[in-house]
Design a protein around this motif. Structure first.
Motif, PDB file in Angstrom:
ATOM      1  N   THR A 148       0.798  -1.087   0.145  1.00 38.22           N
ATOM      2  CA  THR A 148       0.153  -0.003   0.065  1.00 38.22           C
ATOM      3  C   THR A 148       0.868   1.301   0.144  1.00 38.22           C
ATOM      4  O   THR A 148       0.636   2.299  -0.750  1.00 38.22           O
ATOM      5  N   GLY A 149       1.775   1.338   0.700  1.00 38.14           N
ATOM      6  CA  GLY A 149       2.666   2.393   0.996  1.00 38.14           C
ATOM      7  C   GLY A 149       3.404   2.761  -0.506  1.00 38.14           C
ATOM      8  O   GLY A 149       3.551   3.753  -0.923  1.00 38.14           O
ATOM      9  N   GLY A 150       4.055   1.594  -0.929  1.00 36.93           N
ATOM     10  CA  GLY A 150       4.777   1.594  -2.239  1.00 36.93           C
ATOM     11  C   GLY A 150       3.888   2.281  -3.453  1.00 36.93           C
ATOM     12  O   GLY A 150       4.324   2.968  -4.041  1.00 36.93           O
ATOM     13  N   TYR A 151       2.688   1.580  -3.233  1.00 38.31           N
ATOM     14  CA  TYR A 151       1.714   1.956  -4.463  1.00 38.31           C
ATOM     15  C   TYR A 151       1.171   3.363  -4.462  1.00 38.31           C
ATOM     16  O   TYR A 151       1.492   4.350  -5.464  1.00 38.31           O
ATOM     17  N   LEU A 174       1.847   8.786  -6.526  1.00 35.21           N
ATOM     18  CA  LEU A 174       1.746  10.279  -6.288  1.00 35.21           C
ATOM     19  C   LEU A 174       3.080  11.079  -6.611  1.00 35.21           C
ATOM     20  O   LEU A 174       3.130  12.022  -7.027  1.00 35.21           O
ATOM     21  N   PHE A 175       4.381  10.306  -6.153  1.00 38.12           N
ATOM     22  CA  PHE A 175       5.430  10.932  -6.196  1.00 38.12           C
ATOM     23  C   PHE A 175       6.643  10.238  -7.169  1.00 38.12           C
ATOM     24  O   PHE A 175       7.802  10.768  -7.238  1.00 38.12           O
ATOM     25  N   GLY A 176       6.402   9.077  -7.629  1.00 39.90           N
ATOM     26  CA  GLY A 176       7.210   8.565  -8.553  1.00 39.90           C
ATOM     27  C   GLY A 176       7.724   9.216  -9.506  1.00 39.90           C
ATOM     28  O   GLY A 176       7.176   9.277 -10.502  1.00 39.90           O
ATOM     29  N   ARG A 177       8.952   9.418  -9.451  1.00 39.24           N
ATOM     30  CA  ARG A 177      10.050  10.006 -10.547  1.00 39.24           C
ATOM     31  C   ARG A 177      11.238   9.088 -11.155  1.00 39.24           C
ATOM     32  O   ARG A 177      11.595   9.277 -12.280  1.00 39.24           O
ATOM     33  N   SER A 219       9.601   2.724  -8.186  1.00 37.35           N
ATOM     34  CA  SER A 219      10.402   3.828  -8.007  1.00 37.35           C
ATOM     35  C   SER A 219      10.979   3.970  -6.817  1.00 37.35           C
ATOM     36  O   SER A 219      10.587   3.260  -5.729  1.00 37.35           O
ATOM     37  N   TRP A 220      11.993   4.691  -6.600  1.00 36.62           N
ATOM     38  CA  TRP A 220      12.392   4.903  -5.132  1.00 36.62           C
ATOM     39  C   TRP A 220      11.615   5.940  -4.303  1.00 36.62           C
ATOM     40  O   TRP A 220      11.493   5.516  -2.894  1.00 36.62           O
ATOM     41  N   GLU A 221      10.919   6.540  -4.928  1.00 39.37           N
ATOM     42  CA  GLU A 221       9.719   7.323  -4.027  1.00 39.37           C
ATOM     43  C   GLU A 221       8.641   5.999  -3.385  1.00 39.37           C
ATOM     44  O   GLU A 221       8.230   6.092  -2.433  1.00 39.37           O
ATOM     45  N   GLY A 222       8.411   5.140  -4.356  1.00 41.56           N
ATOM     46  CA  GLY A 222       7.232   4.014  -3.832  1.00 41.56           C
ATOM     47  C   GLY A 222       8.228   3.061  -2.625  1.00 41.56           C
ATOM     48  O   GLY A 222       7.562   2.889  -1.603  1.00 41.56           O
ATOM     49  N   MET A 223       9.531   3.228  -2.920  1.00 39.45           N
ATOM     50  CA  MET A 223      10.152   2.283  -1.939  1.00 39.45           C
ATOM     51  C   MET A 223      10.370   3.072  -0.564  1.00 39.45           C
ATOM     52  O   MET A 223      10.222   2.384   0.498  1.00 39.45           O
ATOM     53  N   ALA A 224      10.369   4.333  -0.653  1.00 35.64           N
ATOM     54  CA  ALA A 224      10.332   5.353   0.568  1.00 35.64           C
ATOM     55  C   ALA A 224       8.928   5.136   1.336  1.00 35.64           C
ATOM     56  O   ALA A 224       8.835   4.984   2.353  1.00 35.64           O
ATOM     57  N   GLY A 225       7.978   5.090   0.421  1.00 32.47           N
ATOM     58  CA  GLY A 225       6.556   4.911   0.913  1.00 32.47           C
ATOM     59  C   GLY A 225       6.300   3.624   1.586  1.00 32.47           C
ATOM     60  O   GLY A 225       5.870   3.575   2.817  1.00 32.47           O
ATOM     61  N   SER A 226       6.870   2.676   1.312  1.00 29.67           N
ATOM     62  CA  SER A 226       6.834   1.460   1.764  1.00 29.67           C
ATOM     63  C   SER A 226       7.508   1.248   3.051  1.00 29.67           C
ATOM     64  O   SER A 226       7.089   0.828   4.198  1.00 29.67           O
TER      65      SER A 226
END
Length: 302
Positions: free
Chosen positions: A169-172, A177-180, A192-199
């Motif tokens: 859920t956090g990664g998605y 929203l922020f994946g670049r 994305s690295w942003e998705g990894m951070a959300g996870s």
């Protein structure tokens, strides 16, 4: 008079990940409810559910490997896979290891009796991979039911499941929203690295809450306690480790599917693909969560 063409049916709503989003959400909620229901009264229904998942995963691997003319000895793998799940529950880590060795040995004999040669060596190696990847790793989820703790050991399984859900859920959400910046563009372009951070953020939050509530640990480290004796430290370890291992598991399956020229391992779960597409990250994460909780929970494993 010119006939008015009928409007085409609306296309299913898909996410940026290329999935049918409503179907994915509905199936995800249904699966979460099924796991919760299997854990509610006694652990045996959950063990049976794990055995079913193992069987479905092995069958998907058999079908996928057949695309490369690799023949899995499916029957000894199915019987041995169920045996590993049951042995993990009844005999603990030692039972799981013995059942794993017997399964690989039985699959090897089964395939060699069909005829020796280079193809047999390839198929035996694939069988050993399948036995390790699906039932052996899944056995660690069942081993969580043997760990002691302040609460019922089924809550440890619930924490593991919620960690996996939080990772996805956090990664998605963060990825959409922020994946670049792609994480592994040649393997899984949409990660994305942003998705990894959300996870990491969401799994850490779930880990801290789970450690505090389920394991009844103080929030901050205290003098005289082991290094995993606080919910803050344990939650950070569980969160970061889950995000890393789950991502590795997901990328590993993506690499396998790319080599087999597959988009999904199956089609059993609408919006998710096959069973292995849903549990790939859990399989790799389970041994690490088990090892951390073995250190963190008081007393020896049952």
């Amino acid at each position: 008079m010119t006939a008015i063409p009928e409007p085409s049916p609306p296309a299913a709503r898909t996410s940026r990940a290329g999935r049918n989003l409503p179907a994915a959400i509905a199936v995800g909620v249904l699966l979460l409810g099924l796991v919760g229901a299997s854990l509610w009264f006694r652990p045996e229904p959950f063990v049976a559910l794990v055995a079913v998942v193992v069987g479905a995963g092995l069958w998907e691997l058999r079908t996928a490997f057949a695309r490369r003319d690799i023949v899995l000895p499916i029957w000894p793998l199915l019987v041995g896979g169920v045996g590993m799940v049951v042995s993990a529950r009844m005999g603990g880590p030692e039972g799981l290891l013995v059942a794993y060795v017997l399964t690989v040995g039985a699959a090897t004999m089964w395939r060699v009796l069909d005829g020796p040669g280079r193809a047999a060596v390839r198929d035996v190696a694939a069988a050993a991979f399948a036995a390790t990847y699906v039932p052996f790793l899944a056995g660690f989820v069942v081993l969580l039911l043997g760990l002691p703790g302040p609460q019922d050991d089924r809550w440890l399984v619930a924490v593991f499941i919620l960690l996996a859900v939080a990772n996805d859920t956090g990664g998605y959400i963060a990825g959409v929203l922020f994946g670049r910046h792609p994480l592994a563009p040649t393997v899984s372009p949409k990660k994305s690295w942003e998705g990894m951070a959300g996870s990491v953020l969401l799994t850490t939050a779930v880990g801290v809450v789970g450690a505090h509530w389920v394991l009844d640990k103080p929030f901050l480290p205290e003098a005289g306690l082991p290094w995993l004796g606080s919910s803050l430290v344990l939650g950070l370890v569980l969160g970061v480790m889950t995000a890393i291992t789950a991502t590795v598991g997901d990328l590993a399956e993506s690499l396998l599917k790319r080599d087999l020229d597959l988009k999904d391992m199956g089609s059993l779960l609408p919006g998710h693909g096959g069973v292995l597409d849903r549990v790939d990250s859990m399989l790799v994460t389970a041994p690490f969560v088990y090892l951390v909780l073995t250190v963190a929970v008081p007393g020896p494993a049952a």
